[in-house]
Design a protein around this motif. Structure first.
Motif, PDB file in Angstrom:
ATOM      1  N   GLU A  77     -45.868  17.105 -31.407  1.00  0.00           N
ATOM      2  CA  GLU A  77     -47.153  16.865 -30.770  1.00  0.00           C
ATOM      3  C   GLU A  77     -48.233  17.705 -31.428  1.00  0.00           C
ATOM      4  OE1 GLU A  77     -49.320  16.977 -26.355  1.00  0.00           O
ATOM      5  OE2 GLU A  77     -47.197  17.512 -26.558  1.00  0.00           O
ATOM      6  N   VAL A  78     -49.370  17.083 -31.675  1.00  0.00           N
ATOM      7  CA  VAL A  78     -50.539  17.795 -32.205  1.00  0.00           C
ATOM      8  C   VAL A  78     -51.246  18.474 -31.033  1.00  0.00           C
ATOM      9  CG1 VAL A  78     -52.697  17.591 -33.491  1.00  0.00           C
ATOM     10  CG2 VAL A  78     -50.783  16.049 -34.009  1.00  0.00           C
ATOM     11  N   ILE A  79     -51.529  19.777 -31.183  1.00  0.00           N
ATOM     12  CA  ILE A  79     -52.142  20.563 -30.120  1.00  0.00           C
ATOM     13  C   ILE A  79     -53.478  21.131 -30.606  1.00  0.00           C
ATOM     14  CG2 ILE A  79     -51.903  22.536 -28.571  1.00  0.00           C
ATOM     15  CD1 ILE A  79     -49.947  20.331 -27.963  1.00  0.00           C
ATOM     16  N   TRP A  80     -54.514  20.943 -29.792  1.00  0.00           N
ATOM     17  CA  TRP A  80     -55.813  21.560 -30.054  1.00  0.00           C
ATOM     18  C   TRP A  80     -56.049  22.671 -29.038  1.00  0.00           C
ATOM     19  CZ3 TRP A  80     -54.817  16.386 -30.536  1.00  0.00           C
ATOM     20  CH2 TRP A  80     -55.145  15.792 -31.755  1.00  0.00           C
ATOM     21  N   LYS A  81     -56.814  23.656 -29.412  1.00  0.00           N
ATOM     22  CA  LYS A  81     -57.043  24.813 -28.566  1.00  0.00           C
ATOM     23  C   LYS A  81     -57.978  24.471 -27.396  1.00  0.00           C
ATOM     24  CE  LYS A  81     -56.967  27.517 -32.838  1.00  0.00           C
ATOM     25  NZ  LYS A  81     -57.783  28.310 -33.785  1.00  0.00           N
ATOM     26  N   SER A  82     -57.595  24.877 -26.223  1.00  0.00           N
ATOM     27  CA  SER A  82     -58.483  24.864 -25.048  1.00  0.00           C
ATOM     28  C   SER A  82     -59.090  23.504 -24.735  1.00  0.00           C
ATOM     29  CB  SER A  82     -59.632  25.886 -25.237  1.00  0.00           C
ATOM     30  OG  SER A  82     -59.113  27.163 -25.495  1.00  0.00           O
ATOM     31  N   VAL A  83     -58.324  22.443 -24.898  1.00  0.00           N
ATOM     32  CA  VAL A  83     -58.787  21.113 -24.487  1.00  0.00           C
ATOM     33  C   VAL A  83     -57.715  20.465 -23.634  1.00  0.00           C
ATOM     34  CG1 VAL A  83     -60.279  20.752 -26.490  1.00  0.00           C
ATOM     35  CG2 VAL A  83     -57.888  20.043 -26.596  1.00  0.00           C
ATOM     36  N   GLY A  84     -58.122  19.501 -22.843  1.00  0.00           N
ATOM     37  CA  GLY A  84     -57.197  18.820 -21.957  1.00  0.00           C
ATOM     38  C   GLY A  84     -56.528  17.641 -22.625  1.00  0.00           C
ATOM     39  N   SER A  85     -56.173  16.670 -21.811  1.00  0.00           N
ATOM     40  CA  SER A  85     -55.437  15.502 -22.258  1.00  0.00           C
ATOM     41  C   SER A  85     -56.289  14.622 -23.164  1.00  0.00           C
ATOM     42  CB  SER A  85     -54.963  14.691 -21.050  1.00  0.00           C
ATOM     43  OG  SER A  85     -54.486  13.437 -21.444  1.00  0.00           O
TER      44      SER A  85
ATOM     45  N   VAL B  86     -59.057   9.860 -43.960  1.00  0.00           N
ATOM     46  CA  VAL B  86     -59.669   9.477 -42.687  1.00  0.00           C
ATOM     47  C   VAL B  86     -59.294   8.034 -42.404  1.00  0.00           C
ATOM     48  CG1 VAL B  86     -61.833   9.176 -41.416  1.00  0.00           C
ATOM     49  CG2 VAL B  86     -61.576  11.092 -43.008  1.00  0.00           C
ATOM     50  N   THR B  87     -58.933   7.760 -41.167  1.00  0.00           N
ATOM     51  CA  THR B  87     -58.520   6.411 -40.802  1.00  0.00           C
ATOM     52  C   THR B  87     -59.716   5.501 -40.540  1.00  0.00           C
ATOM     53  OG1 THR B  87     -58.465   6.790 -38.408  1.00  0.00           O
ATOM     54  CG2 THR B  87     -56.481   7.373 -39.670  1.00  0.00           C
ATOM     55  N   GLN B  88     -59.426   4.237 -40.482  1.00  0.00           N
ATOM     56  CA  GLN B  88     -60.371   3.273 -39.943  1.00  0.00           C
ATOM     57  C   GLN B  88     -60.580   3.587 -38.459  1.00  0.00           C
ATOM     58  OE1 GLN B  88     -61.852   0.953 -41.704  1.00  0.00           O
ATOM     59  NE2 GLN B  88     -60.586   0.624 -43.512  1.00  0.00           N
ATOM     60  N   PRO B  89     -61.616   3.040 -37.825  1.00  0.00           N
ATOM     61  CA  PRO B  89     -61.747   3.213 -36.377  1.00  0.00           C
ATOM     62  C   PRO B  89     -60.521   2.652 -35.656  1.00  0.00           C
ATOM     63  CG  PRO B  89     -63.786   2.364 -37.304  1.00  0.00           C
ATOM     64  CD  PRO B  89     -62.771   2.305 -38.397  1.00  0.00           C
ATOM     65  N   LEU B  90     -60.004   3.417 -34.698  1.00  0.00           N
ATOM     66  CA  LEU B  90     -58.791   3.044 -33.988  1.00  0.00           C
ATOM     67  C   LEU B  90     -59.035   3.041 -32.488  1.00  0.00           C
ATOM     68  CD1 LEU B  90     -56.274   5.413 -35.859  1.00  0.00           C
ATOM     69  CD2 LEU B  90     -56.822   3.035 -36.443  1.00  0.00           C
ATOM     70  N   LEU B  91     -58.330   2.154 -31.799  1.00  0.00           N
ATOM     71  CA  LEU B  91     -58.253   2.172 -30.340  1.00  0.00           C
ATOM     72  C   LEU B  91     -56.820   2.479 -29.963  1.00  0.00           C
ATOM     73  CD1 LEU B  91     -60.346  -1.001 -29.397  1.00  0.00           C
ATOM     74  CD2 LEU B  91     -60.946   1.359 -28.860  1.00  0.00           C
ATOM     75  N   PHE B  92     -56.601   3.516 -29.153  1.00  0.00           N
ATOM     76  CA  PHE B  92     -55.236   3.914 -28.825  1.00  0.00           C
ATOM     77  C   PHE B  92     -55.033   3.947 -27.320  1.00  0.00           C
ATOM     78  CE2 PHE B  92     -57.506   7.942 -28.604  1.00  0.00           C
ATOM     79  CZ  PHE B  92     -56.897   8.610 -27.534  1.00  0.00           C
ATOM     80  N   ASP B  93     -53.766   3.960 -26.917  1.00  0.00           N
ATOM     81  CA  ASP B  93     -53.350   4.158 -25.536  1.00  0.00           C
ATOM     82  C   ASP B  93     -52.476   5.403 -25.477  1.00  0.00           C
ATOM     83  OD1 ASP B  93     -54.579   1.741 -24.828  1.00  0.00           O
ATOM     84  OD2 ASP B  93     -52.752   0.597 -25.248  1.00  0.00           O
ATOM     85  N   GLY B  94     -52.601   6.164 -24.405  1.00  0.00           N
ATOM     86  CA  GLY B  94     -51.770   7.355 -24.257  1.00  0.00           C
ATOM     87  C   GLY B  94     -52.594   8.611 -24.130  1.00  0.00           C
ATOM     88  N   ASP B  95     -51.881   9.741 -24.071  1.00  0.00           N
ATOM     89  CA  ASP B  95     -52.592  11.009 -23.916  1.00  0.00           C
ATOM     90  C   ASP B  95     -52.047  12.114 -24.820  1.00  0.00           C
ATOM     91  OD1 ASP B  95     -50.179  11.485 -22.669  1.00  0.00           O
ATOM     92  OD2 ASP B  95     -51.028  11.615 -20.647  1.00  0.00           O
TER      93      ASP B  95
END
Length: 526
Positions: A490-498, A436-445
């Protein structure tokens, strides 16, 4: 079961740790508070390599950071011209538009009874390539050798007016500082010949050099190695890395060979040098440093120092290749016969504190080869993108190293390759594990992975809030299993948006791996 021992060891006393088992609910609340209080690391959309534990909060004991060894390939260049020789130790390699450039110091060593002879003066020579695999030596007609300028020599000592330099101890780079004037687009750091220090050179084209200043830019060091400098685009400053010894007696350098660094805004005036820091690494002789920003992730510095080891003349020393030559060289200086060298790897996120791997990145190899000699396995300064030998495979990274140093009349620059971002991974066995990572802030979708699995292996990713609770729709069960071998998947999750709706919101990533290697990940825009 996810282990959080590191968090407890640094945040909770032994007494409270024992109370956990009796009051699990209370401690779970305390743990959630500690997790949510951690300061997020703003990674934005930069590529993050799994080179250290900087981004990791907790990890299963079954997982480990794995150093990967490069694959041995072709001889890229042979230094067999009369003005080159068998001691062309220090070279610089970089991409410049549609070609690759190589600069290398050239020397020739000849053994005589208890004395080393030099058939010609030292030079800086040049080669170039279209693909980084096949190299040529263009005729430059810049410096005369034995009455002719039909050669690939860039610099002789007399080429630089007003200062005395050693062209065998040089590093050359293209300055990417946007404010760099055209006449200084190519720069070099070169060792002074008659005094202790380094000079800076400049050139508009990489061939015609002159002093950037007639003053030494650094004097607090030993410099009897390749000393390198570059523009750090993220911090807006130049950095230099050079040789010194941990200990001096009068004017003599003694003790452990080490590395110092300094910074500058103008390449003329430099900060006070500081020793590099290697937490948990043993004291070892580091002969070179080869530090530079990693092109795909310039916030990370890679270095490839040559490690120098001298056990003296023990049983195995006499059983290494070239025993007669080894004895002859020992007559000049004992260490010339008994010392052996290999190539290491180190990385840093601030340019001062480096994680240095103890196991060699580049071993000398089978004892029947020429590589078990002092001076072999020096890795060149520079990493190149090169095409793979495999049809339709993605580009690889190539590094180059010396073999056959000071044994015959010439030496080789051997090419080695490794997958993109592939020097280190987080590796999981077939039984699996997670981190598990440290808390992260990311940009992008979207989230991309550089990974490799076996046919039976796989990777799953869960997105959590800072308390460690999965976000709805981004649990492990929602994640499509990832298996294969790709640089960008790309990592894909089921039935979720951006993923964009979570950008700039602190999150954690939970990776579950099974017989897999994760080399890097990156958030970016679709």
């Amino acid at each position: 079961m996810l282990h959080k021992n590191r968090l407890f060891s640094r945040s909770i006393s032994k007494r409270h740790y024992l109370i956990k088992w009796a009051f699990s609910t209370t401690v779970s609340l305390l743990l959630s508070t500690l997790l949510s209080a951690a300061e997020p690391i703003h990674i934005g959309s930069r590529l993050e390599l799994m080179i250290d534990d900087h981004l990791i909060d907790s990890m299963s004991p079954s997982l480990r950071l794995q150093l990967h060894k490069p694959v041995r390939h072709n001889v890229a260049l042979v230094t067999d011209e009369p003005w080159e020789g068998n001691a062309c130790t220090y070279n610089s390699i970089f991409q410049d538009g549609d070609r690759y450039r190589m600069y290398f110091g050239s020397q020739q060593y000849v053994n005589s009874e208890k004395k080393l002879l030099y058939p010609h003066k030292p030079y800086t020579c040049y080669a170039e390539s279209k693909d980084g695999i096949h190299w040529t030596k263009p005729v430059l007609e810049l410096v005369e050798f034995n009455g002719s300028k039909k050669n690939n020599i860039v610099l002789a000592a007399e080429s630089i007016h007003g200062i005395s330099v050693d062209p065998a101890h040089i590093s050359v780079f293209k300055d990417t500082n946007p404010d760099c004037p055209p006449e200084s687009r190519y720069k070099a750091v070169i060792r002074a010949a008659n005094v202790q220090g380094l000079y800076a050179l400049q050139s508009p084209d990489g061939f015609h050099f002159e002093p950037l200043s007639h003053q030494l830019i650094i004097t607090d060091g030993a410099f009897d190695s390749q000393n390198v400098a570059f523009w750090d685009s993220l911090r807006g400053e130049y950095r230099i890395y050079f040789r010194d010894f941990h200990g001096r007696v009068g004017g003599r350098f003694v003790g452990i060979r080490g590395i110092k660094t300094a910074t500058s805004r103008d390449f003329r005036t430099w900060s006070s040098p500081e020793w590099l820091i290697f937490p948990e690494a043993p004291e070892e002789h580091l002969y070179t440093n080869q530090v530079a920003p990693y092109a795909r992730a310039p916030h990370i510095f890679f270095g490839f120092p040559m490690r120098y080891t001298d056990r003296g003349w023990v049983d195995s020393t006499g059983k290494l290749p070239h025993p007669k030559l080894r004895r002859q060289r020992a007559g000049i200086n004992p260490r010339y016969g008994s010392a052996v060298t290999d190539g290491l790897m180190m990385t840093s996120r601030d340019g001062l504190i480096f994680k240095r791997w103890g196991e060699a990145l580049l071993r000398p190899g089978p004892s029947r080869t020429n590589s078990w000699v002092y001076g072999d396995n020096i890795i060149s300064w520079g990493i190149l993108n090169t095409p793979s030998d495999l049809s339709k495979a993605p580009d690889e990274l190539s590094i180059y190293a010396i073999e056959g140093y000071w044994t015959e009349n010439s030496q080789n620059f051997r090419r080695y390759s490794i997958r993109m971002d592939g020097f280190v991974s987080i590796r999981a066995p077939l039984k699996g594990g997670e981190f598990v990572t440290q808390p992260l802030l990311f940009d992008g979708d979207k989230l991309l992975l550089n990974y490799e699995t076996s046919a039976a292996g796989g990777i799953w990713v869960e997105i959590q809030n800072t308390n460690g609770h999965p976000l709805q729709g981004y649990t492990l069960e929602d994640c499509h299993e990832i298996f294969g071998d790709e640089i960008q998947r790309e990592v894909i999750w089921k039935s979720v948006g951006s993923l964009g709706k979570w950008a700039s919101t602190p999150i954690r990533l939970r990776f579950v791996l099974k017989d897999a290697d994760l080399f890097s990940f990156q958030f970016c825009q679709k």
